[in-house]
Scaffold this motif. Structure first.
Motif, PDB file in Angstrom:
ATOM      1  N   PHE A  26       0.857  -1.190   0.000  1.00 15.56           N
ATOM      2  CA  PHE A  26       0.000   0.000   0.000  1.00 15.56           C
ATOM      3  C   PHE A  26       0.891   1.237   0.000  1.00 15.56           C
ATOM      4  N   ASP A  27       0.370   2.315  -0.572  1.00 12.92           N
ATOM      5  CA  ASP A  27       1.150   3.547  -0.692  1.00 12.92           C
ATOM      6  C   ASP A  27       1.362   4.198   0.684  1.00 12.92           C
ATOM      7  N   ALA A  28       2.609   4.615   0.948  1.00 12.03           N
ATOM      8  CA  ALA A  28       2.880   5.341   2.196  1.00 12.03           C
ATOM      9  C   ALA A  28       3.371   6.742   1.841  1.00 12.03           C
ATOM     10  N   GLY A  29       2.707   7.360   0.868  1.00 10.05           N
ATOM     11  CA  GLY A  29       3.086   8.702   0.435  1.00 10.05           C
ATOM     12  C   GLY A  29       2.113   9.741   0.973  1.00 10.05           C
ATOM     13  N   PHE A  30       2.499  10.997   0.875  1.00 10.53           N
ATOM     14  CA  PHE A  30       1.611  12.090   1.297  1.00 10.53           C
ATOM     15  C   PHE A  30       1.981  13.355   0.536  1.00 10.53           C
ATOM     16  N   VAL A  62      21.770   3.148   9.807  1.00 11.67           N
ATOM     17  CA  VAL A  62      20.747   2.341  10.474  1.00 11.67           C
ATOM     18  C   VAL A  62      19.446   3.031  10.083  1.00 11.67           C
ATOM     19  N   SER A  63      18.773   2.434   9.131  1.00 13.91           N
ATOM     20  CA  SER A  63      17.752   3.158   8.391  1.00 13.91           C
ATOM     21  C   SER A  63      16.338   2.644   8.658  1.00 13.91           C
ATOM     22  N   PRO A  64      15.466   3.502   9.224  1.00 17.36           N
ATOM     23  CA  PRO A  64      14.072   3.084   9.411  1.00 17.36           C
ATOM     24  C   PRO A  64      13.369   2.984   8.051  1.00 17.36           C
ATOM     25  N   CYS A  65      12.587   1.931   7.870  1.00 16.41           N
ATOM     26  CA  CYS A  65      11.868   1.723   6.613  1.00 16.41           C
ATOM     27  C   CYS A  65      10.391   1.474   6.926  1.00 16.41           C
ATOM     28  N   VAL A  66       9.521   1.973   6.056  1.00 14.87           N
ATOM     29  CA  VAL A  66       8.085   1.716   6.202  1.00 14.87           C
ATOM     30  C   VAL A  66       7.586   1.021   4.944  1.00 14.87           C
ATOM     31  N   ARG A  67       7.018  -0.156   5.122  1.00 15.34           N
ATOM     32  CA  ARG A  67       6.426  -0.895   3.987  1.00 15.34           C
ATOM     33  C   ARG A  67       5.068  -1.414   4.435  1.00 15.34           C
ATOM     34  N   LEU A  68       4.016  -0.871   3.836  1.00 16.00           N
ATOM     35  CA  LEU A  68       2.663  -1.262   4.232  1.00 16.00           C
ATOM     36  C   LEU A  68       2.283  -2.542   3.489  1.00 16.00           C
ATOM     37  N   GLU A  69       2.789  -3.663   4.014  1.00 17.45           N
ATOM     38  CA  GLU A  69       2.663  -4.976   3.360  1.00 17.45           C
ATOM     39  C   GLU A  69       1.210  -5.401   3.187  1.00 17.45           C
ATOM     40  N   LYS A  70       0.947  -6.095   2.073  1.00 17.67           N
ATOM     41  CA  LYS A  70      -0.403  -6.616   1.825  1.00 17.67           C
ATOM     42  C   LYS A  70      -0.538  -8.050   2.340  1.00 17.67           C
ATOM     43  N   ASP A  71       0.584  -8.785   2.360  1.00 17.40           N
ATOM     44  CA  ASP A  71       0.556 -10.181   2.816  1.00 17.40           C
ATOM     45  C   ASP A  71       0.481 -10.206   4.346  1.00 17.40           C
ATOM     46  N   THR A  72      -0.598 -10.765   4.883  1.00 18.31           N
ATOM     47  CA  THR A  72      -0.783 -10.772   6.341  1.00 18.31           C
ATOM     48  C   THR A  72      -0.506 -12.152   6.940  1.00 18.31           C
ATOM     49  N   THR A  73       0.117 -13.032   6.155  1.00 17.84           N
ATOM     50  CA  THR A  73       0.309 -14.406   6.646  1.00 17.84           C
ATOM     51  C   THR A  73       1.747 -14.662   7.094  1.00 17.84           C
ATOM     52  N   THR A  74       2.583 -13.624   7.082  1.00 16.96           N
ATOM     53  CA  THR A  74       4.014 -13.845   7.320  1.00 16.96           C
ATOM     54  C   THR A  74       4.408 -13.595   8.778  1.00 16.96           C
ATOM     55  N   SER A  75       5.435 -14.306   9.245  1.00 17.61           N
ATOM     56  CA  SER A  75       5.911 -14.068  10.614  1.00 17.61           C
ATOM     57  C   SER A  75       7.256 -13.340  10.598  1.00 17.61           C
ATOM     58  N   ARG A  76       7.646 -12.833   9.417  1.00 14.05           N
ATOM     59  CA  ARG A  76       8.936 -12.123   9.365  1.00 14.05           C
ATOM     60  C   ARG A  76       8.863 -10.738   8.719  1.00 14.05           C
TER      61      ARG A  76
END
Ligand code: ASN
Length: 274
Positions: A26-30, A62-76
């Motif tokens: 999902f888009d994390a822009g503004f 040490v870089s913070p990253c934001v990724r609004l993942e669509k897959d909700t089945t992962t444990s990583r």
């Protein structure tokens, strides 16, 4: 990093350009005063640009990253995570692979020696891999094991290993000798913990960058500030990679889910509480 003279730079959090990623999120822009800005998905493009500067031959953040993942089945995966993201001027794929192996051995040995009490409390036995790590070619293992090759190999192998030559984002360099193959690598943890890191040699030539972006159907206009540097011939030839910090801690501690190693976890598909 310090002993190898890799210079720390501060992370970039917002920019008009960020990693396009090879999977859909999902888009994390503004909009800010009418300009479209993005939260950093990875600092890849900025790492390469940082190495344009004199005196910057090896860098990490040490870089913070934001990724609004669509897959909700992962444990990583987490929506918000950090990478130790490093990049070197004029390094080859082999140079970076060697650096990463040394880094893993250093960190694992340090934790094994310094955190004996914590590892016992966690019931975690950690073995330090020997170098060089095993290297698997993506096409070969995919042919043998099917599309779940990374998961299967991770469950099967006893030590961290590398998978090379994926087709991914436009910035991972295409092999000039074998077009259709890529000078990149994933480092994968054993015991089913999966991907630790990805990286590669980078495209830096204008024509080749345009070709790769067009092939992936990317919006060239959106990346014009980056493409313009390549057009002027001032984008350096670099290679690097980025370790997921939480994935590393998860592996070291043997935690079942990545949410167990962060203070304020944001889990794909779950309500964000804090
Ligand atoms: N950090 C990675 C790299 O250096 C990129 C990524 O996280 N997608 O290639």
């Amino acid at each position: 990093m310090f002993s190898k003279e890799v210079r720390q730079i501060l992370p970039v959090i917002i920019s008009p350009i960020t990693d396009p990623l090879s999977h859909d999120v999902f888009d994390a822009g503004f909009l800010y005063f009418g300009q479209e800005l993005q939260l950093t998905k990875s600092m890849i493009l900025h790492k390469q640009i940082a190495l344009m500067h004199d005196g910057y031959d090896a860098i990490y953040a040490v870089s913070p990253c934001v990724r609004l993942e669509k897959d909700t089945t992962t444990s990583r995966h987490l929506l918000e995570f950090s990478q130790v993201d490093f990049e070197f001027k004029d390094y080859s794929k082999e140079d970076v692979m060697h650096f990463m192996e040394e880094l893993i051995v250093h960190v694992f040995s340090f934790v094994k020696d310094e955190c004996k009490y914590e590892l016992t409390e966690l019931g975690r036995s950690l073995s330090v891999p020997t170098t060089p790590f095993k290297v698997f070619d993506k096409d070969e293992v995919e042919e043998k094991l099917g599309i779940d090759y990374e998961k299967l190999l991770s469950e099967q192998e006893k030590h961290s290993f590398l998978i090379i030559s994926h087709e991914r984002e436009f910035y991972d360099k295409e092999d000039p000798v074998k077009p259709g193959k890529y000078l990149n690598y994933d480092l994968v943890y054993p015991e089913g913990f999966g991907e630790a890191l990805s990286g590669g040699e980078r495209e830096h030539e204008h024509e080749q960058i345009l070709k790769r972006m067009k092939r992936l159907g990317m919006d060239l206009e959106k990346y014009s500030s980056f493409v313009h540097l390549a057009e002027r011939g001032i984008l350096p030839k670099t290679a690097g990679a980025g370790f997921g910090v939480e994935r590393l801690v998860r592996y070291l501690t043997g935690a079942k889910h990545i949410k167990d190693v962060v203070l304020f976890p944001k889990v794909p598909g779950e309500k964000v509480v804090l």
